[in-house]
Design a protein around this motif. Structure first.
Motif, PDB file in Angstrom:
ATOM      1  N   ASP A   1      -4.971  27.807  32.901  1.00 20.19           N
ATOM      2  CA  ASP A   1      -5.052  27.073  34.168  1.00 20.19           C
ATOM      3  C   ASP A   1      -5.062  25.566  33.934  1.00 20.19           C
ATOM      4  OD1 ASP A   1      -5.071  29.391  35.662  1.00 20.19           O
ATOM      5  OD2 ASP A   1      -7.246  29.469  35.854  1.00 20.19           O
ATOM      6  N   ASP A   2      -5.748  25.152  32.857  1.00 24.01           N
ATOM      7  CA  ASP A   2      -5.767  23.729  32.516  1.00 24.01           C
ATOM      8  C   ASP A   2      -4.365  23.237  32.136  1.00 24.01           C
ATOM      9  OD1 ASP A   2      -8.611  23.271  32.794  1.00 24.01           O
ATOM     10  OD2 ASP A   2      -8.856  24.443  30.965  1.00 24.01           O
ATOM     11  N   GLN A   3      -3.616  24.072  31.433  1.00 22.74           N
ATOM     12  CA  GLN A   3      -2.245  23.695  31.077  1.00 22.74           C
ATOM     13  C   GLN A   3      -1.402  23.476  32.332  1.00 22.74           C
ATOM     14  OE1 GLN A   3      -1.243  23.055  28.047  1.00 22.74           O
ATOM     15  NE2 GLN A   3      -2.550  24.186  26.626  1.00 22.74           N
TER      16      GLN A   3
ATOM     17  N   PHE B   1     -10.051  24.829  26.923  1.00 22.46           N
ATOM     18  CA  PHE B   1      -8.828  24.402  27.614  1.00 22.46           C
ATOM     19  C   PHE B   1      -7.952  25.633  27.769  1.00 22.46           C
ATOM     20  CE2 PHE B   1      -4.961  21.989  28.480  1.00 22.46           C
ATOM     21  CZ  PHE B   1      -5.448  20.867  29.139  1.00 22.46           C
TER      22      PHE B   1
ATOM     23  N   ARG C   1      -2.509  22.696  35.375  1.00 21.93           N
ATOM     24  CA  ARG C   1      -2.992  21.532  36.109  1.00 21.93           C
ATOM     25  C   ARG C   1      -2.535  20.239  35.448  1.00 21.93           C
ATOM     26  NH1 ARG C   1      -3.758  19.146  40.739  1.00 21.93           N
ATOM     27  NH2 ARG C   1      -5.333  17.506  40.649  1.00 21.93           N
TER      28      ARG C   1
END
Length: 285
Positions: A197-199, A194, A201
């Protein structure tokens, strides 16, 4: 209150602060199941609990469907001995024996969790559980916690899914609580990890879901990134213990952020007749 599993980021210790921000609703939706401490400490009529970690969801589903049989299987592993030989033998079977039933795999997962180093859940890029032996004097067998979980699980639906797929299943009135891997901390509880970029999104998707009328509550590290990502949320800064599976007084404390976004009034409609989530409006309810 304790949980079936040791888990990094277990919310048991901060539930008094967290519950202040969880509004009433017909169902609590958790896209990051973790230890299920929030489910166990709250009293919603229904729960949708999801996680991308298939082993975690499998354990919870086996407890829900047949807690007594799981206890029998798990007890056999706990009785096999608390030593490196038994631990690494169990880990090899867990990683390489494709003939395991779902119940057997769940029992070994519980054994590994309670015997491994600090109760970590970590996989390598090949998808194999790779946490070393923890060398504890007397690993705890959570029989009472399993029974309590099985009782609460009657209200819950467990799914193995990512957060976007989970949040796409929201129903009117659902309350959303997200406890993703924290910014700047360990995020290897699943092969996919994670990242930053996941944060970004996740924060974007959550604002969109709030615009559809859902209360959103998020836990994360209190960092420059998270304060920026959740700048439209109300912030509650708390101090929490970070370490797991260590003796009392040994764990370090760190600042955490509880970010809350109340439902917004939606004023835009897409051509299909529903909300256009490509735009997040700032009109508050």
């Amino acid at each position: 209150m304790t949980t079936v599993l040791k888990w990094a980021g277990n919310k048991t210790a901060i539930m008094p602060q967290l519950k202040k921000h969880l509004p009433a609703g017909p169902r609590l939706v958790e896209p990051f199941a973790g230890s299920c401490a929030v489910m166990m400490a709250t009293d919603y009529p229904h729960y949708l609990v999801a996680d991308i970690n298939a082993d975690l969801i499998n354990l919870y589903q086996r407890i829900k469907e047949n807690a007594d049989e799981l206890i029998d299987w798990a007890y056999a592993w706990f009785a096999s001995g608390n030593n490196e030989i038994s631990y690494y033998a169990a880990r090899d079977i867990f990683n390489y024996d494709d003939s395991l039933s779902l119940l057997e795999r769940a029992a070994i997962f519980l054994f590994l969790n309670r015997h491994c180093y600090r109760g970590l859940c970590r996989y390598n890029r090949a998808g194999y559980f790779n946490v070393p032996y923890g060398n504890y004097k007397a690993p705890y067998f959570p029989v009472a916690e399993i029974h309590a979980f099985a009782e609460k699980a009657r209200r819950a639906t467990f799914i193995c899914a990512g957060y976007e797929e989970t949040l796409a299943q929201l129903l009117p009135g659902d309350v959303v609580y997200c406890d993703p891997p924290y910014d700047g901390t360990f995020a290897g509880y699943h092969t996919a990890g994670f990242n930053e970029d996941d944060q970004y999104r996740l924060a974007s998707v959550l604002e969109c879901r709030s615009s559809e009328g859902h209360p959103i509550i998020v836990s994360n590290s209190d960092t420059f990134l998270t304060r920026s990502l959740y700048r439209n949320f109300t912030h509650d800064r708390i101090s929490a213990k970070r370490s797991i599976g260590v003796a009392a007084g040994e764990g370090k404390r760190a600042d955490e952020l509880i970010a809350v976004l109340k439902p917004k009034v939606w004023i835009g409609i897409d051509p299909a007749g529903g909300p256009d989530c490509s735009v997040v409006h700032e009109v508050r309810a």
